[in-house]
Motif scaffolding. Structure first.
Motif, PDB file in Angstrom:
ATOM      1  N   TYR B  33       0.830  -1.198   0.000  1.00  0.00           N
ATOM      2  CA  TYR B  33       0.000   0.000   0.000  1.00  0.00           C
ATOM      3  C   TYR B  33       0.868   1.254   0.000  1.00  0.00           C
ATOM      4  O   TYR B  33       1.999   1.240   0.480  1.00  0.00           O
ATOM      5  CB  TYR B  33      -0.865   0.066   1.267  1.00  0.00           C
ATOM      6  CG  TYR B  33      -1.554  -1.212   1.660  1.00  0.00           C
ATOM      7  CD1 TYR B  33      -0.899  -2.168   2.420  1.00  0.00           C
ATOM      8  CD2 TYR B  33      -2.886  -1.450   1.295  1.00  0.00           C
ATOM      9  CE1 TYR B  33      -1.533  -3.345   2.802  1.00  0.00           C
ATOM     10  CE2 TYR B  33      -3.525  -2.618   1.682  1.00  0.00           C
ATOM     11  CZ  TYR B  33      -2.843  -3.557   2.432  1.00  0.00           C
ATOM     12  OH  TYR B  33      -3.481  -4.717   2.805  1.00  0.00           O
ATOM     13  N   TYR B  35       0.168   5.297   1.293  1.00  0.00           N
ATOM     14  CA  TYR B  35      -0.678   6.278   1.943  1.00  0.00           C
ATOM     15  C   TYR B  35       0.089   7.601   1.962  1.00  0.00           C
ATOM     16  O   TYR B  35       1.307   7.621   1.839  1.00  0.00           O
ATOM     17  CB  TYR B  35      -0.973   5.884   3.390  1.00  0.00           C
ATOM     18  CG  TYR B  35      -1.807   4.639   3.574  1.00  0.00           C
ATOM     19  CD1 TYR B  35      -1.219   3.370   3.521  1.00  0.00           C
ATOM     20  CD2 TYR B  35      -3.168   4.715   3.827  1.00  0.00           C
ATOM     21  CE1 TYR B  35      -1.979   2.219   3.704  1.00  0.00           C
ATOM     22  CE2 TYR B  35      -3.941   3.573   4.015  1.00  0.00           C
ATOM     23  CZ  TYR B  35      -3.336   2.334   3.949  1.00  0.00           C
ATOM     24  OH  TYR B  35      -4.088   1.200   4.137  1.00  0.00           O
ATOM     25  N   GLN B  37       0.180  11.596   4.093  1.00  0.00           N
ATOM     26  CA  GLN B  37      -0.310  12.415   5.197  1.00  0.00           C
ATOM     27  C   GLN B  37       0.203  13.831   4.986  1.00  0.00           C
ATOM     28  O   GLN B  37       1.399  14.098   5.163  1.00  0.00           O
ATOM     29  CB  GLN B  37       0.161  11.863   6.549  1.00  0.00           C
ATOM     30  CG  GLN B  37      -0.415  12.599   7.743  1.00  0.00           C
ATOM     31  CD  GLN B  37       0.068  12.024   9.054  1.00  0.00           C
ATOM     32  OE1 GLN B  37       1.186  11.529   9.157  1.00  0.00           O
ATOM     33  NE2 GLN B  37      -0.774  12.071  10.084  1.00  0.00           N
ATOM     34  N   LYS B  42      -5.004  13.982   8.373  1.00  0.00           N
ATOM     35  CA  LYS B  42      -5.035  12.543   8.636  1.00  0.00           C
ATOM     36  C   LYS B  42      -4.362  11.760   7.512  1.00  0.00           C
ATOM     37  O   LYS B  42      -4.080  12.282   6.437  1.00  0.00           O
ATOM     38  CB  LYS B  42      -6.469  12.073   8.822  1.00  0.00           C
ATOM     39  CG  LYS B  42      -7.335  12.173   7.590  1.00  0.00           C
ATOM     40  CD  LYS B  42      -8.716  11.623   7.897  1.00  0.00           C
ATOM     41  CE  LYS B  42      -9.599  11.654   6.672  1.00  0.00           C
ATOM     42  NZ  LYS B  42     -10.941  11.105   6.977  1.00  0.00           N
ATOM     43  N   VAL B  43      -4.086  10.517   7.803  1.00  0.00           N
ATOM     44  CA  VAL B  43      -3.471   9.628   6.825  1.00  0.00           C
ATOM     45  C   VAL B  43      -4.525   9.244   5.788  1.00  0.00           C
ATOM     46  O   VAL B  43      -5.639   8.842   6.140  1.00  0.00           O
ATOM     47  CB  VAL B  43      -2.932   8.371   7.528  1.00  0.00           C
ATOM     48  CG1 VAL B  43      -2.347   7.395   6.516  1.00  0.00           C
ATOM     49  CG2 VAL B  43      -1.881   8.751   8.569  1.00  0.00           C
ATOM     50  N   PHE B  45      -5.459   6.996   2.270  1.00  0.00           N
ATOM     51  CA  PHE B  45      -5.136   5.857   1.414  1.00  0.00           C
ATOM     52  C   PHE B  45      -4.961   6.310  -0.031  1.00  0.00           C
ATOM     53  O   PHE B  45      -5.754   7.099  -0.548  1.00  0.00           O
ATOM     54  CB  PHE B  45      -6.258   4.827   1.520  1.00  0.00           C
ATOM     55  CG  PHE B  45      -6.215   3.740   0.482  1.00  0.00           C
ATOM     56  CD1 PHE B  45      -7.149   3.703  -0.543  1.00  0.00           C
ATOM     57  CD2 PHE B  45      -5.243   2.762   0.528  1.00  0.00           C
ATOM     58  CE1 PHE B  45      -7.118   2.701  -1.498  1.00  0.00           C
ATOM     59  CE2 PHE B  45      -5.202   1.760  -0.425  1.00  0.00           C
ATOM     60  CZ  PHE B  45      -6.145   1.733  -1.442  1.00  0.00           C
ATOM     61  N   MET B  89       3.946  13.555   3.766  1.00  0.00           N
ATOM     62  CA  MET B  89       4.646  12.315   4.124  1.00  0.00           C
ATOM     63  C   MET B  89       3.979  11.195   3.365  1.00  0.00           C
ATOM     64  O   MET B  89       2.749  11.087   3.364  1.00  0.00           O
ATOM     65  CB  MET B  89       4.538  12.039   5.626  1.00  0.00           C
ATOM     66  CG  MET B  89       5.475  12.833   6.481  1.00  0.00           C
ATOM     67  SD  MET B  89       7.178  12.290   6.354  1.00  0.00           S
ATOM     68  CE  MET B  89       7.134  10.804   7.359  1.00  0.00           C
ATOM     69  N   PHE B  91       3.695   7.174   3.111  1.00  0.00           N
ATOM     70  CA  PHE B  91       3.959   5.944   3.848  1.00  0.00           C
ATOM     71  C   PHE B  91       3.679   4.742   2.967  1.00  0.00           C
ATOM     72  O   PHE B  91       2.628   4.646   2.337  1.00  0.00           O
ATOM     73  CB  PHE B  91       3.071   5.848   5.086  1.00  0.00           C
ATOM     74  CG  PHE B  91       3.362   6.874   6.144  1.00  0.00           C
ATOM     75  CD1 PHE B  91       2.516   7.955   6.330  1.00  0.00           C
ATOM     76  CD2 PHE B  91       4.485   6.763   6.942  1.00  0.00           C
ATOM     77  CE1 PHE B  91       2.776   8.902   7.309  1.00  0.00           C
ATOM     78  CE2 PHE B  91       4.756   7.709   7.926  1.00  0.00           C
ATOM     79  CZ  PHE B  91       3.908   8.779   8.102  1.00  0.00           C
ATOM     80  N   SER B 100      -1.741  -3.998   8.791  1.00  0.00           N
ATOM     81  CA  SER B 100      -0.641  -3.474   7.975  1.00  0.00           C
ATOM     82  C   SER B 100       0.504  -2.995   8.840  1.00  0.00           C
ATOM     83  O   SER B 100       0.313  -2.397   9.896  1.00  0.00           O
ATOM     84  CB  SER B 100      -1.146  -2.308   7.117  1.00  0.00           C
ATOM     85  OG  SER B 100      -2.060  -2.756   6.141  1.00  0.00           O
ATOM     86  N   PHE B 102       3.602  -0.405   8.716  1.00  0.00           N
ATOM     87  CA  PHE B 102       3.963   0.808   7.989  1.00  0.00           C
ATOM     88  C   PHE B 102       5.464   1.047   8.038  1.00  0.00           C
ATOM     89  O   PHE B 102       6.132   0.734   9.029  1.00  0.00           O
ATOM     90  CB  PHE B 102       3.248   2.013   8.588  1.00  0.00           C
ATOM     91  CG  PHE B 102       1.820   2.140   8.146  1.00  0.00           C
ATOM     92  CD1 PHE B 102       0.848   1.293   8.641  1.00  0.00           C
ATOM     93  CD2 PHE B 102       1.435   3.106   7.223  1.00  0.00           C
ATOM     94  CE1 PHE B 102      -0.479   1.388   8.232  1.00  0.00           C
ATOM     95  CE2 PHE B 102       0.114   3.221   6.811  1.00  0.00           C
ATOM     96  CZ  PHE B 102      -0.832   2.368   7.309  1.00  0.00           C
ATOM     97  N   GLY B 103       5.956   1.639   6.970  1.00  0.00           N
ATOM     98  CA  GLY B 103       7.322   2.106   6.957  1.00  0.00           C
ATOM     99  C   GLY B 103       7.432   3.460   7.644  1.00  0.00           C
ATOM    100  O   GLY B 103       6.421   4.048   8.017  1.00  0.00           O
ATOM    101  N   PRO B 104       8.643   3.978   7.765  1.00  0.00           N
ATOM    102  CA  PRO B 104       8.866   5.232   8.477  1.00  0.00           C
ATOM    103  C   PRO B 104       8.465   6.460   7.688  1.00  0.00           C
ATOM    104  O   PRO B 104       8.387   7.557   8.239  1.00  0.00           O
ATOM    105  CB  PRO B 104      10.380   5.232   8.736  1.00  0.00           C
ATOM    106  CG  PRO B 104      10.936   4.401   7.620  1.00  0.00           C
ATOM    107  CD  PRO B 104       9.915   3.349   7.344  1.00  0.00           C
ATOM    108  N   ARG B 107       9.353  12.021   3.478  1.00  0.00           N
ATOM    109  CA  ARG B 107       8.798  13.376   3.458  1.00  0.00           C
ATOM    110  C   ARG B 107       9.109  14.004   2.114  1.00  0.00           C
ATOM    111  O   ARG B 107      10.273  14.199   1.774  1.00  0.00           O
ATOM    112  CB  ARG B 107       9.391  14.223   4.585  1.00  0.00           C
ATOM    113  CG  ARG B 107       8.808  15.639   4.626  1.00  0.00           C
ATOM    114  CD  ARG B 107       9.241  16.409   5.857  1.00  0.00           C
ATOM    115  NE  ARG B 107       8.777  15.784   7.092  1.00  0.00           N
ATOM    116  CZ  ARG B 107       7.545  15.863   7.558  1.00  0.00           C
ATOM    117  NH1 ARG B 107       6.624  16.549   6.890  1.00  0.00           N
ATOM    118  NH2 ARG B 107       7.221  15.274   8.682  1.00  0.00           N
TER     119      ARG B 107
END
Lengths: 111, 111
Positions: B33, B35, B37, B42-43, B45, B89, B91, B100, B102-104, B107
């Motif tokens: 996935y 995503y 932000q 908010k995050v 999809f 950001m 993700f 799921s 998530f990766g870090p 940016r």
């Protein structure tokens, strides 16, 4: 949409107190998950509760799910300063497990 | 513990330029996935990928975006012609089924 929406938007408590955050969503779901995000950082998966479950525990975390009210709560017991972060609920309703996130609750735990 | 990695951690680009964000999902995961932000929001999809094809995408994921899994380990997001509003950001996440990881994040700053 079926976004999760958390309340309160912000919560400030002292160390040792319990923190309760709530999440509401709009449509049927497969699973509901809670994530934590420290400022400017990635999302950390905390706990997943399935639609046929009502309560789940993981360490100091307790999650409840009420599908009739389309709501969930996250309880953090005996909070610590290190729990300071934003907490998001996320729901998935599709076979692809894509997540819809709420706006989050910003938790501040002061020593 | 297995983790999702993303590179670069920070990308600065000029408006109109193409960018490629890279991710290495967890090796035995099946779903991938992206995503995003936007700061303070908010995050959201963007897209999910399963069995070497897009399984779901949001309204945000328009023709400017594409994803690829060029080999057995990498998962990329390409933005063809960046706009100022693409600053966010990004993700990457992967999952076996639900839940799921998530990766870090990367940016992305578009100037």
């Amino acid at each position: 949409s079926q976004q999760g929406e958390e309340d309160p938007q912000a919560l400030s408590i002292q160390e040792g107190e319990n923190a309760t955050m709530n999440c509401s969503y709009k449509t049927s779901i497969n699973n509901l998950q809670w994530y934590r995000q420290n400022s400017g950082r990635g999302l950390v998966h905390l706990i997943l509760i399935r639609s046929n479950e009502r309560e789940k525990h993981s360490g100091r975390l307790r999650v409840t799910l009420d599908t009739s009210k389309k709501s969930s709560s996250l309880l953090i017991t005996a909070s610590r300063a290190a729990d300071t972060a934003s907490y998001f609920c996320a729901t998935d309703a599709t076979s692809g497990y894509a997540l819809n996130f709420g706006k989050g609750t910003s938790l501040l735990v002061t020593p | 513990e297995p983790e999702v990695t993303q590179t670069p951690s920070h990308q600065v680009t000029q408006m109109g330029q193409e960018v490629i964000l890279r991710c290495v999902p967890i090796s035995n995961h099946l779903y991938f996935y992206w995503y995003r932000q936007i700061l303070g929001q908010k995050v959201e999809f963007l897209v999910s990928f399963y069995n070497n094809e897009i399984s779901e995408k949001s309204e945000i994921f328009d023709d400017q975006f594409s994803v690829e899994r060029p080999d057995g380990s990498n998962f990329t997001l390409k933005i063809r012609s960046t706009k100022l509003e693409d600053s966010a950001m990004y993700f990457c996440a992967s999952s076996l089924l639900a839940g799921s990881v998530f990766g870090p994040g990367t940016r992305l700053t578009v100037l």
